[in-house]
Structure formats: structure tokens, C-alpha cells
Design a protein around this motif. Structure first.
Motif, PDB file in Angstrom:
ATOM      1  N   UNK A   7       9.568  -2.369-113.909  1.00 55.73           N
ATOM      2  CA  UNK A   7      10.099  -1.014-114.034  1.00 55.73           C
ATOM      3  C   UNK A   7       9.100   0.005-113.531  1.00 55.73           C
ATOM      4  N   UNK A   8       9.517   0.794-112.555  1.00 49.63           N
ATOM      5  CA  UNK A   8       8.702   1.897-112.064  1.00 49.63           C
ATOM      6  C   UNK A   8       8.911   3.107-112.962  1.00 49.63           C
ATOM      7  N   UNK A   9       7.818   3.750-113.334  1.00 46.20           N
ATOM      8  CA  UNK A   9       7.902   4.942-114.167  1.00 46.20           C
ATOM      9  C   UNK A   9       8.716   6.021-113.451  1.00 46.20           C
ATOM     10  N   UNK A  10       9.630   6.639-114.160  1.00 43.63           N
ATOM     11  CA  UNK A  10      10.413   7.732-113.584  1.00 43.63           C
ATOM     12  C   UNK A  10       9.496   8.892-113.219  1.00 43.63           C
ATOM     13  N   UNK A  11       9.917   9.666-112.249  1.00 47.21           N
ATOM     14  CA  UNK A  11       9.109  10.808-111.846  1.00 47.21           C
ATOM     15  C   UNK A  11       8.844  11.715-113.050  1.00 47.21           C
ATOM     16  N   UNK A  12       7.582  12.047-113.301  1.00 48.29           N
ATOM     17  CA  UNK A  12       7.255  12.913-114.430  1.00 48.29           C
ATOM     18  C   UNK A  12       7.554  14.379-114.134  1.00 48.29           C
ATOM     19  N   UNK A  13       7.879  14.657-112.886  1.00 47.24           N
ATOM     20  CA  UNK A  13       8.154  16.021-112.457  1.00 47.24           C
ATOM     21  C   UNK A  13       9.635  16.145-112.130  1.00 47.24           C
ATOM     22  N   UNK A  14      10.277  17.188-112.625  1.00 47.07           N
ATOM     23  CA  UNK A  14      11.668  17.443-112.273  1.00 47.07           C
ATOM     24  C   UNK A  14      11.689  17.983-110.849  1.00 47.07           C
ATOM     25  N   UNK A  15      11.940  17.065-109.898  1.00 49.95           N
ATOM     26  CA  UNK A  15      11.778  17.413-108.491  1.00 49.95           C
ATOM     27  C   UNK A  15      12.716  18.535-108.060  1.00 49.95           C
ATOM     28  N   UNK A  16      13.953  18.519-108.528  1.00 46.19           N
ATOM     29  CA  UNK A  16      14.909  19.550-108.113  1.00 46.19           C
ATOM     30  C   UNK A  16      14.482  20.925-108.593  1.00 46.19           C
ATOM     31  N   UNK A  17      13.747  20.965-109.690  1.00 44.50           N
ATOM     32  CA  UNK A  17      13.303  22.247-110.245  1.00 44.50           C
ATOM     33  C   UNK A  17      11.980  22.694-109.650  1.00 44.50           C
ATOM     34  N   UNK A  18      11.042  21.749-109.491  1.00 40.71           N
ATOM     35  CA  UNK A  18       9.687  22.101-109.052  1.00 40.71           C
ATOM     36  C   UNK A  18       9.557  22.070-107.532  1.00 40.71           C
ATOM     37  N   UNK A  19      10.216  21.098-106.912  1.00 42.55           N
ATOM     38  CA  UNK A  19      10.137  20.955-105.453  1.00 42.55           C
ATOM     39  C   UNK A  19      11.540  20.929-104.841  1.00 42.55           C
ATOM     40  N   UNK A  20      12.329  21.975-104.999  1.00 37.48           N
ATOM     41  CA  UNK A  20      13.693  21.946-104.459  1.00 37.48           C
ATOM     42  C   UNK A  20      13.728  21.780-102.934  1.00 37.48           C
ATOM     43  N   UNK A  21      12.648  22.157-102.267  1.00 37.15           N
ATOM     44  CA  UNK A  21      12.627  22.065-100.801  1.00 37.15           C
ATOM     45  C   UNK A  21      12.659  20.614-100.301  1.00 37.15           C
ATOM     46  N   UNK A  22      12.193  19.650-101.118  1.00 38.40           N
ATOM     47  CA  UNK A  22      12.133  18.264-100.651  1.00 38.40           C
ATOM     48  C   UNK A  22      13.364  17.457-101.051  1.00 38.40           C
ATOM     49  N   UNK A 181       2.506  24.824-104.537  1.00 37.77           N
ATOM     50  CA  UNK A 181       3.046  24.137-105.712  1.00 37.77           C
ATOM     51  C   UNK A 181       2.412  22.766-105.878  1.00 37.77           C
ATOM     52  N   UNK A 182       2.207  22.051-104.775  1.00 36.18           N
ATOM     53  CA  UNK A 182       1.549  20.742-104.827  1.00 36.18           C
ATOM     54  C   UNK A 182       0.184  20.873-105.478  1.00 36.18           C
ATOM     55  N   UNK A 183      -0.555  21.895-105.087  1.00 41.18           N
ATOM     56  CA  UNK A 183      -1.896  22.094-105.632  1.00 41.18           C
ATOM     57  C   UNK A 183      -1.846  22.456-107.114  1.00 41.18           C
ATOM     58  N   UNK A 184      -0.913  23.326-107.491  1.00 37.40           N
ATOM     59  CA  UNK A 184      -0.817  23.735-108.895  1.00 37.40           C
ATOM     60  C   UNK A 184      -0.401  22.567-109.785  1.00 37.40           C
ATOM     61  N   UNK A 185       0.548  21.763-109.329  1.00 33.26           N
ATOM     62  CA  UNK A 185       0.997  20.611-110.126  1.00 33.26           C
ATOM     63  C   UNK A 185      -0.153  19.631-110.321  1.00 33.26           C
ATOM     64  N   UNK A 186      -0.916  19.384-109.269  1.00 36.09           N
ATOM     65  CA  UNK A 186      -2.041  18.460-109.385  1.00 36.09           C
ATOM     66  C   UNK A 186      -3.090  18.990-110.356  1.00 36.09           C
ATOM     67  N   UNK A 187      -3.366  20.287-110.291  1.00 29.23           N
ATOM     68  CA  UNK A 187      -4.375  20.869-111.184  1.00 29.23           C
ATOM     69  C   UNK A 187      -3.909  20.868-112.630  1.00 29.23           C
ATOM     70  N   UNK A 188      -2.617  21.119-112.850  1.00 25.39           N
ATOM     71  CA  UNK A 188      -2.092  21.240-114.209  1.00 25.39           C
ATOM     72  C   UNK A 188      -1.789  19.887-114.854  1.00 25.39           C
ATOM     73  N   UNK A 189      -1.297  18.934-114.060  1.00 22.85           N
ATOM     74  CA  UNK A 189      -0.820  17.671-114.637  1.00 22.85           C
ATOM     75  C   UNK A 189      -1.597  16.438-114.168  1.00 22.85           C
ATOM     76  N   UNK A 190      -2.311  16.545-113.054  1.00 21.82           N
ATOM     77  CA  UNK A 190      -2.982  15.381-112.494  1.00 21.82           C
ATOM     78  C   UNK A 190      -2.106  14.557-111.565  1.00 21.82           C
TER      79      UNK A 190
END
Length: 304
Positions: A7-22, A181-190
Motif C-alpha cells: 500500500x502506497x501512502x495517500x498523498x498527504x497534500x490535498x492536491x486540488x486545493x494546494x496545487x490546482x494547476x497540476x 507553493x512548492x517551497x512553502x509546502x516543503x518548509x511547512x510540512x517537509x
């Protein structure tokens, strides 16, 4: 189709909310989760025996030119049999784009380095299981000089669909929109977009290639851009501390992991179950034309 045991861990980030562009670039990939075992000819496998007709010659490779076999001497064409790399049945990976009238894909390659990428040269066979008839009882022995790192150990597979987003293949204008956003997510959540939130690691069907270098998508002779069929990867994950792509069930085996540790440590069987090494931990990416009925293919190789 059986339920995946890895089982692969589900994305911890709500992609549609945080990265709607992708989100418009999302694709489904099927992680194969190879694990060393004893698959039979009627099973999907990595490096296992192939369901091969007894009356069909086994393909070999002497190289089209003497320099094709880069690890062989100039007087030794290293003519020998191709080795089994992958067998997939439609029942296990129904999303794989089988040509009409087929339900089985077999991938073999020559276990010597070839031009133009100093890598094995793959060979594909599409089949219909019911047409095989009398089957070959044994697989040919690899050439005595074959590179062991290019001869996969037999592995069972455990297909698991996951959703991917591109990193190398993300258009530059979209990267410009998400960079902050990529930078902020990495800094805030790892969690890092390129490593944890985009392409799945390891051997897989569909989705995006796990490029190490710049993308290099082939174009069919008909003029159509080819689609990524599958990736054969050296490693199922690149780091022992990966958060996302090590299956939940394999996390206990990672205790005490170290690249410099014991070769018999359980984590090595999780990271590199087939025992292959393509260049410097690289991958071979196979592509097919979605427009041509016979599914002509091409391949690319890269490594770090």
C-alpha cells in the motif's frame, strides 16, 4: 484481480486545493511492487519465466554492429539469448493499452550494453494467452558473459494503481505558477513535490517516466507522440528515508537501513528485489504509439 498487498501512502497534500494547476496533468500509474519469488509462466512477473510457445524460436541478439555489445571484445559478438524482464497479463493490469486481440505483454532485453545509451536493448511481444498452445518448458540460459546486473532475478508482482503528477514533464509555465507553493509546502510540512507528490518511484506501468535527466519523448513514424507504456527501474525507491513511496507494509524492514550496511539486510530486498542496476541507478522507459493498431514501440534510458 487480487487486492494489492503493498500500500502506497495517500498523498498527504490535498492536491486540488494546494496545487490546482497540476490537477489537469494527473495520470494513473500501476506500481508493480516486484518482490523476489518463484513466479510461474501463468503469472505476471519481473524476471520470471515467460508463457512462450514451444514452436516459436527464442529471440537472440548478436548486435547489428560489432560495437553494439559494448562490454564484449571486438572479436566476440556476444551472440546469445534475450533474457525475460517482464510479463504482464491484462487481468492484473487492465489499464495497460493492449492491442486488440491480445491480453499478455512480454518484455525481454539483451543483457549487454548497446548504443545509443549504453543500456540493454528491449524487445516486446504482445500475445493472446489462449493462442500459446504447447508451451516452452524452460527458459534459455543467459550468455556466460552477460552482465549479472542486467539479468533480473525472478520476482512476483503486486499491482497497485496510484495517481501521479509530473515533475520533469510539468510545463515551465506551470512550474512558474506553483514554485512558491512548492517551497512553502516543503518548509511547512517537509513534503517535497518532486520526490513525494509527483511521479511514483520504481517499476510501473503507465503514468509518467521517472526521468533523471531531461524528458525525451519519442515520436512514432506516423507522426504521433508516443505514450509512456512502462518503466523498468533499478530501484523501487531512491532513499531509505522516503516518506511516500516505500509501501506501508515494508516500513518495518527499513529499520536500521544504510546504503553502506549489510547486503543481507531486509531493506535491500525491498529497494532492489530484482537485483538489477541500469547504469547509475537509472531506468529504461518504454513507449508505444497510441494511434497505430500494432502498438509500435521505442525506448529511452537515463541515469544520474
Amino acid at each position: 484481480m487480487t487486492v494489492a498487498r503493498h500500500t502506497t501512502v495517500a498523498s498527504p497534500i490535498e492536491m486540488a486545493e494546494v496545487f490546482p494547476q497540476v490537477v489537469p496533468f494527473a495520470r494513473v500509474a500501476t506500481r508493480l511492487h516486484p518482490r523476489k519469488g518463484s513466479p510461474g509462466v501463468e503469472q505476471s512477473s519481473v524476471g520470471g519465466p515467460l508463457l512462450w510457445p514451444a514452436d516459436e524460436p527464442w529471440p537472440g541478439c548478436g548486435g547489428e554492429h560489432p560495437e553494439d555489445h559494448l562490454d564484449a571484445g571486438p572479436d566476440d559478438p556476444a551472440r546469445g539469448p534475450l533474457v525475460p524482464v517482464l510479463q504482464i497479463f491484462a487481468a492484473d493490469v487492465p489499464d495497460l493499452p493492449f492491442p486488440a486481440g491480445t491480453d499478455m505483454l512480454q518484455v525481454l532485453w539483451c543483457p549487454f550494453d548497446h548504443q545509443p545509451w549504453y543500456s540493454p536493448r528491449p524487445h516486446l511481444r504482445w500475445r493472446r494467452r489462449a493462442d500459446v498452445g504447447t508451451r516452452r518448458e524452460t527458459m534459455p540460459t543467459p550468455h556466460e558473459d552477460a552482465d549479472p546486473a542486467l539479468v533480473p532475478d525472478p520476482c512476483t508482482v503486486d499491482p497497485e494503481p496510484v495517481v501521479e503528477y509530473p515533475s520533469h514533464d510539468l510545463p515551465p509555465e506551470v512550474w512558474g505558477q506553483i514554485d512558491d507553493t512548492v517551497r512553502r509546502v516543503a518548509e511547512r510540512t517537509g513534503w517535497q513535490y518532486e520526490y513525494d507528490l509527483s511521479e511514483a518511484s520504481g517499476t510501473k506501468v503507465g503514468g509518467y517516466p521517472g526521468w533523471t535527466q531531461s524528458p525525451d519523448w519519442p515520436v512514432c513514424e506516423c507522426g504521433t507522440g508516443m505514450s509512456h507504456l512502462l518503466t523498468i527501474a533499478s530501484w523501487e525507491f531512491s532513499r531509505g528515508d522516503e516518506k511516500r513511496w516505500i509501501p506501508v507494509e515494508d516500513r518495518p524492514a527499513m529499520t536500521g537501513w544504510s546504503f553502506d550496511g549489510d547486503d543481507d539486510h531486509p531493506w535491500r530486498a525491498v529497494q532492489n528485489p530484482a537485483g538489477i542496476m541500469l547504469g547509475d541507478a537509472g531506468g529504461i522507459y518504454l513507449f508505444v504509439c497510441p494511434s497505430c493498431p500494432e502498438r509500435p514501440f521505442d525506448y529511452r534510458f537515463d541515469c544520474s
